[in-house]
Design a protein around this motif. Structure first.
Motif, PDB file in Angstrom:
ATOM      1  N   LEU A 192       0.839  -1.202   0.000  1.00 47.03           N
ATOM      2  CA  LEU A 192       0.000   0.000   0.000  1.00 47.03           C
ATOM      3  C   LEU A 192       0.878   1.257   0.000  1.00 47.03           C
ATOM      4  N   TYR A 193       1.936   1.234   0.797  1.00 47.87           N
ATOM      5  CA  TYR A 193       2.855   2.368   0.888  1.00 47.87           C
ATOM      6  C   TYR A 193       3.561   2.604  -0.439  1.00 47.87           C
ATOM      7  N   ASP A 194       3.749   1.542  -1.202  1.00 48.65           N
ATOM      8  CA  ASP A 194       4.480   1.613  -2.476  1.00 48.65           C
ATOM      9  C   ASP A 194       3.552   1.838  -3.669  1.00 48.65           C
ATOM     10  N   THR A 195       2.275   2.129  -3.402  1.00 49.31           N
ATOM     11  CA  THR A 195       1.291   2.222  -4.487  1.00 49.31           C
ATOM     12  C   THR A 195       0.642   3.603  -4.532  1.00 49.31           C
ATOM     13  N   TRP A 196       0.436   4.101  -5.749  1.00 45.13           N
ATOM     14  CA  TRP A 196      -0.376   5.308  -5.967  1.00 45.13           C
ATOM     15  C   TRP A 196      -1.501   4.940  -6.925  1.00 45.13           C
ATOM     16  N   PHE A 197      -2.576   5.721  -6.900  1.00 40.81           N
ATOM     17  CA  PHE A 197      -3.745   5.395  -7.716  1.00 40.81           C
ATOM     18  C   PHE A 197      -3.776   6.295  -8.940  1.00 40.81           C
ATOM     19  N   VAL A 251      -6.216  -3.657  -4.289  1.00 40.70           N
ATOM     20  CA  VAL A 251      -4.844  -3.172  -4.429  1.00 40.70           C
ATOM     21  C   VAL A 251      -3.921  -4.338  -4.801  1.00 40.70           C
ATOM     22  N   LEU A 252      -4.072  -5.473  -4.098  1.00 40.58           N
ATOM     23  CA  LEU A 252      -3.255  -6.645  -4.425  1.00 40.58           C
ATOM     24  C   LEU A 252      -3.542  -7.124  -5.847  1.00 40.58           C
ATOM     25  N   TYR A 253      -4.773  -7.002  -6.288  1.00 35.84           N
ATOM     26  CA  TYR A 253      -5.144  -7.361  -7.665  1.00 35.84           C
ATOM     27  C   TYR A 253      -4.446  -6.439  -8.661  1.00 35.84           C
ATOM     28  N   ASP A 254      -4.484  -5.145  -8.390  1.00 40.89           N
ATOM     29  CA  ASP A 254      -3.834  -4.187  -9.283  1.00 40.89           C
ATOM     30  C   ASP A 254      -2.328  -4.429  -9.379  1.00 40.89           C
TER      31      ASP A 254
END
Length: 955
Positions: free
Chosen positions: A147-152, A630-633
């Motif tokens: 989550l910390y390593d992800t942007w939308f 998020v895990l899917y993305d």
């Protein structure tokens, strides 16, 4: 005499299942075969010190039945159990006693495990987990780092690695630190100031559930809401996808609506109001307002408002002309900008009082509206009027923008506030001419919240609400003062707790040589996970509004990496964290190399059946779906939703309680003659105060739809079942039920009480009734008069006769269809019919008894195993395939129909089910009883209804 004795039978079979690993999940090779799979999941419990009560096994029994049923039908089944083990009670116990929370938690888990095994549930116990296990929360921390390593990416509507985030040139030019800060502002996991419940007397931050009416649950001390640096999860970025995903799910409509409403999608406009300090000067051709408007017209509507304007979100931009004041929350970041020196002391005092109120208190519709004028004005962009800005606690910082434009003529709360403080009310929507309050609405004396035709709105007068919304928003957007917007009630997820007993965050904060934070952060390297909890001398609060992990020694707190010094994050994750992904860990529980084996994930996901209480309908399900997406993305799971089918079992209430009223003389008063007075007291119709008293069940009797006193049937009594709770003293412990009746009786009773989804009161006599059924099943096959356990002489190695075969296959079909549909109560009823039918038979074919036991075993596995072994089988009945019904066997070769003469029943005859009218009449006339009844009379009319009856009219 060998009676049915579950206390001897059930522990023996539970040991057998454990020793033989009977319910082990199929291997990787098996589950990748062509056989169907069924992943059956319970919402795992928090292991409280009280253990299970009889409400818990309801859902567990339902999933166990489905799991045993699916295995028998040749499906690969995954049916695991675990424990949501982090929680406040264990930490509170540690604070009181000094015992580490892990000790009590493990003790509770052991007790829960004992009780679950006592009930015969077919879990794969090799996969059991607890969220407090370090090898489990290592991966909880790992997911947080994802989550910390992800942007939308809003254009792609997808989460992407932070390394792929486009960095603006002006940020790049400022250097590495600026780039990192820019990335931090876009991460799905980020830090922000958020309000927490601080209790100075207890010296600790409290969770929301520990605060009651603005006071601590323990001690009743005042609780103040103060800002504290917190971790947040940007769930709002996924709001649209969380809504869209609901369409494909096999979930109850009511649960979908709860999620839909919680996400709360609405369309409207964001509007900026220019801020003035001091008096209401309005338009100024050469002043700063005009300059601000020109700048906006040139540069457009900004992504974030500056300190020169107040942004609101409204679903009704058509009512802008009716905005006569604005309100900001007491926590709004522009309070210091808005408050004038003359108003500062009054505003400060008001905001301080508001900090001791909960959101619920502040938004209670019945409470009197309060507020204070800030001294500032804002300019309404629709018409250039300056309107006052107030601060009031009915506006919350966490909802919308924390500020509203108040339109008292068309919003109930705004109207109540305007009346309380004598503020203008300008109607801008014309009510229908026949509206009962039309004159009052147009005079500003009443509120009209519906849509209609615009009035007092300049060039928009006469247009419909929809037309004004569109046209006014477009005009203001062109001027750079507004924009169309989609808003969600859903707020970003506050993901921090200031407690000890939780997962530590795998985040490091850089510090300088003096130990001060530099503002830079980094993730703990993956090979250093898990970050475990430090050893503390005690678990008592340290009296400061910061997490207790800050008390840890520097050996844990301070970290050196790559030549830099860091301080560990000292907040812990909330209890929700571990429950967001546990369904994935069950699939691959021993993997220490990766989150989950991709082949196993693809083979088992999504969960086919998820059963649990409706109390988790919103937050747990929403949070799990968010993490999963998020895990899917990011490519770690292959399906976009985790739970395909959801079933919420109904609550099992305590036994029915009886209560009535007595007057001052102790004389009973009928409940129909009692009401509440203005002060809330229970009084009789003539005003006498009465007292509520409990009444014993033996002292009441049923009368009509209610209950009355046996000694005086004119006195009506209240009867009600309440939620089981320790404080009420109505908790039923399953240990006692199993001791007195057996686990199979408990399982069957909970399924027989009514539809699974219904709320039902516990009735102990009902358990006895189901136990009676199992006693009959026992006697159906066992010679209960013999000194040793042996089969009844009625069990024969012969085929069923026609009627027995029909009853057997009717039972197979009914139990199969109802089990698949989770209509367990009707399946049990059908098995009771089977038992009754064969009890009346002197000869009970072994093949029928064996088939019946296979049907019974998902519901009552212990007695089914025992009787299966008695019938001569070596293998567990759990390995036996499910029977199929034969359609031909369901058909009856003949049916019995009545024969009437002149409308009176005279005989019954047997005819083929498809007999024609003529054949039925011929058979009736050929019957001896019918012939005797007719005698010398003549048949003048013949009536036949195929499959139903024959009526002969004679004279």
């Amino acid at each position: 005499m060998v009676r049915y004795n579950p206390n001897e039978i059930e522990p023996r079979w539970q040991s057998y299942w454990d020793e033989h690993n009977t319910f082990a999940t199929p291997s990787k090779a098996d589950v990748q075969s062509d056989a169907a799979k069924r992943y059956v999941l319970d919402m795992f419990p928090y292991p409280s010190g009280d253990g299970l009560h009889v409400g818990h096994p309801e859902g567990y029994t339902a999933t166990d039945i489905i799991s045993r049923f699916a295995r028998a039908r040749g499906e690969n089944v995954l049916h695991p159990m675990g424990f949501d083990a982090f929680g406040l009670p264990a930490e509170e116990h540690a604070i009181r006693t000094g015992e580490h929370p892990r000790v009590q938690t493990q003790r509770n888990i052991d007790n829960f495990t004992r009780q679950l095994k006592m009930l015969g549930f077919s879990y794969d116990w090799d996969r059991v987990l607890a969220t407090t296990d370090e090898d489990y929360f290592r991966w909880t921390q790992w997911i947080f780092l994802v989550l910390y390593d992800t942007w939308f990416d809003t254009e792609m509507q997808k989460g992407r690695p932070i390394a792929e985030l486009p960095i603006p040139d002006e940020v790049t030019a400022e250097g590495v630190e600026a780039i990192e800060l820019y990335r931090d502002s876009r991460r799905l996991a980020y830090q922000d100031d958020a309000l927490v419940n601080w209790c100075a007397k207890l010296g600790t931050v409290l969770a929301n559930e520990e605060v009651v009416d603005g006071k601590s649950e323990v001690g009743g001390h005042p609780v103040k809401r103060i800002p504290l640096r917190q971790w947040m999860l940007r769930i709002t970025d996924y709001a649209e996808r969380l809504l869209e995903g609901l369409d494909e799910l096999d979930w109850p409509a009511g649960i979908k609506k709860l999620q839909f409403d919680w996400i709360g999608r609405s369309t409207g406009a964001e509007v900026d109001f220019y801020l003035q300090s001091g008096g209401a000067s309005g338009e100024d051709e050469t002043g700063p307002y005009v300059a601000w408007k020109r700048s906006r017209a040139t540069n457009g509507f900004p992504g974030e408002p500056g300190r020169d304007s107040l942004r609101v979100y409204t679903t009704r931009p058509d009512t802008l002309f009716g905005a006569t004041y604005m309100v900001v929350s007491p926590e709004h970041p522009l309070i210091d900008r808005l408050v004038t020196p003359e108003q500062k002391s009054e505003v400060d005092e008001y905001c301080e009082k508001a900090s001791f109120k909960s959101d619920r208190e502040r938004t209670d519709g019945d409470r009197v509206k309060t507020g204070v004028f800030t001294g500032s004005h804002a300019i309404n962009p629709a018409d250039g009027r300056a309107i006052p800005v107030w601060v009031a606690d009915y506006v919350l910082a966490g909802y919308g923008t924390g500020a509203i434009m108040a339109v008292p003529a068309h919003d109930v709360r705004d109207f109540e506030f305007a009346v309380a403080f004598d503020l203008p009310v300008i109607p801008v929507v014309n009510p229908p001419a026949d509206h009962e309050q039309c004159e009052e609405i147009l005079a500003g004396k009443a509120c009209f919240a519906a849509e209609g035709e615009a009035i007092n709105s300049g060039e928009f007068d006469g247009k419909s609400t929809a037309e004004v919304k569109k046209a006014l928003t477009a005009r203001l957007a062109e001027e750079g003062l507004a924009r169309e917007a989609v808003n969600f009630k859903l707020r970003d997820w506050l993901f921090s707790r200031q407690r000890f007993w939780g997962e530590p965050f795998p985040i490091l904060h850089e510090i300088d040589a003096d130990g001060n934070p530099t503002g830079m952060k980094r993730a703990v390297p993956e090979d250093q996970l898990p970050v475990t909890l430090p050893e503390l001398e005690d678990f008592k609060p340290h009296g400061r509004p910061e997490p207790p992990l800050a008390k840890a020694d520097d050996d844990w707190l301070i970290v050196e990496l790559d030549g830099k010094r860091y301080r560990r994050e000292t907040n812990t994750m909330p209890q929700w964290a571990g429950s967001c992904w546990y369904y994935l860990r069950y699939i691959d529980p021993k993997n220490d190399k990766q989150l989950i084996d991709p082949e196993l994930e693809k083979a088992w996901m999504p969960v086919d059946l998820y059963v649990g209480g409706a109390e988790h309908a919103v937050l747990h399900l929403l949070y799990s779906r968010f993490w999963h997406k998020v895990l899917y993305d990011r490519g770690y799971v292959t399906c976009p939703e985790p739970f395909r089918k959801l079933v919420n079992q109904g609550m099992i209430l305590g036994e029915v309680e009886f209560s009535g009223y007595v007057d001052d003389d102790g004389k009973p008063v009928s409940v129909k003659n009692v009401r509440r007075d203005a002060e809330g007291n229970r009084v009789t119709k003539d005003g006498r105060v009465v007292e509520s008293v409990k009444i014993a069940e033996d002292d009441v009797e049923k009368k009509g739809e209610g209950f009355v006193l046996k000694s005086d049937p004119s006195i009506k009594i209240d009867s009600r079942a309440f939620k089981m709770s320790k404080t009420r003293g109505n908790v039923v412990n399953p240990d006692g039920v199993v001791r007195d009746y057996g686990a199979d009786s408990l399982r069957l009773y909970e399924m027989f009480m009514g539809p699974l989804e219904a709320t039902k009161p516990w009735v102990m006599t009902g358990v006895g009734g189901v136990r009676g059924f199992l006693d009959r099943v026992w006697r159906l096959m066992v010679d209960d008069k013999a000194d040793e356990l042996q089969l009844s002489d009625a069990i024969v190695d012969k085929h069923c006769d026609e009627e027995q075969l029909r009853v057997l296959h009717q039972t197979i079909r009914k139990v199969t269809e109802d089990t698949e549909a989770m209509s367990f109560n009707t399946a049990i009823a059908k098995m009771m019919e089977f038992s009754n039918h064969f009890t009346r038979s002197d000869k009970r074919p072994r093949e029928a008894m064996e088939t019946f036991l296979v049907l019974l075993h998902p519901y009552a596995p212990h007695i089914a195993e025992e009787l299966w072994r008695l019938l001569g089988h070596k293998e567990s009945i759990s390995k036996e395939p499910w029977p199929q019904w034969d359609e031909d066997a369901l058909k009856e070769s003949s049916i019995e129909i009545p024969v009437q003469i002149n409308g009176k029943l005279k005989a019954k005859i047997n005819v083929p089910p498809d007999a024609s009218k003529d054949q039925m009449i011929e058979a009736a006339k050929g019957d001896e009883q019918v012939q005797a009844a007719i005698g010398e009379k003549n048949v003048v009319k013949e009536i036949a209804v195929p499959g139903r009856m024959v009526n002969l009219v004679v004279k």
